[in-house]
Motif scaffolding. Sequence first.
Motif, short mmCIF file in Angstrom:
data_model
loop_
_atom_site.label_atom_id
_atom_site.label_comp_id
_atom_site.label_asym_id
_atom_site.label_seq_id
_atom_site.Cartn_x
_atom_site.Cartn_y
_atom_site.Cartn_z
N HIS A 91 -4.69 -1.25 5.98
CA HIS A 91 -3.97 -0.12 6.60
C HIS A 91 -4.13 -0.15 8.12
O HIS A 91 -4.62 0.81 8.72
CB HIS A 91 -4.48 1.24 6.09
CG HIS A 91 -4.46 1.40 4.61
ND1 HIS A 91 -4.81 2.59 4.00
CD2 HIS A 91 -4.12 0.56 3.59
CE1 HIS A 91 -4.71 2.47 2.68
NE2 HIS A 91 -4.29 1.24 2.41
N ALA A 100 0.12 0.43 5.87
CA ALA A 100 0.33 1.14 4.62
C ALA A 100 1.70 1.82 4.65
O ALA A 100 2.05 2.49 5.62
CB ALA A 100 -0.76 2.17 4.40
N ASP A 127 0.81 -1.22 0.00
CA ASP A 127 0.00 0.00 0.00
C ASP A 127 0.84 1.27 0.00
O ASP A 127 0.74 2.12 0.88
CB ASP A 127 -0.96 -0.01 1.20
CG ASP A 127 -1.99 -1.12 1.11
OD1 ASP A 127 -3.03 -0.89 0.48
OD2 ASP A 127 -1.75 -2.21 1.66
N THR A 134 -2.62 7.82 3.83
CA THR A 134 -3.41 6.64 3.47
C THR A 134 -4.51 6.31 4.47
O THR A 134 -5.37 5.50 4.17
CB THR A 134 -2.50 5.41 3.32
OG1 THR A 134 -1.69 5.28 4.50
CG2 THR A 134 -1.59 5.55 2.11
#
Length: 211
Positions: free
Chosen positions: A152, A181, A32, A186
């Motif tokens: 996340h 992440a 991510d 994010t």
Amino acid sequence: MKKSIQLNNQHFDLHFSGAVYWPEEQMLLISDVHLGKISHFRKYGSAVPNSAITENFDRLNNVIAQFQPKSICFLGDLFHSSLNLEWDLFQSWMQTITAKVVLVAGNHDIISHLKYEELGVKVLSELQIGTFLLTHHPEEREGFFNFCGHLHPGFKLRGLGRQQLNLRCFYINEQQLIFPAFGEFTGNYWINPKEGDRIFAITKKEVILVY
């Protein structure tokens, strides 16, 4: 700076950047990054400083320099959306990378696989290495331990009184290691761990077992 753990008789170094190094495979695992997200925000008027665009690349370079991996595996959502300025930066960055690069595609990876392949990036839907299953979304599959991202994960570390510290974290349960992440801006999904789970929170300099 890092925390070393063992899973299925293999060693893994959890790094405060959110990356994991797998010494036996000489592989760096990252999830991510969401390249292009900052440019996407700026395009629609968000007051994000232009200097933030290079921060993800600086962090990638720093962790690669530390571990010197032979391969790098991105566990999905490497790029946030369609082509923009940061794709040009990614192209230039790839020219500096000597390691083999693999992308396990995530839900945000909508750029044509051909564009990645032109840069030498192999795109897969999943990757199996021994008893480990590498995916973007969390998976439960008999006989495999799952490395994944997507969520996340974050953890709210509470102190005395009303003190609270919100941190990104590695979340480990019986079947999975869910990566934080790597990218900036994010957001987080706040984890409520169960008995037997482990949470390694990350700060700007270290990885800390908090649960």
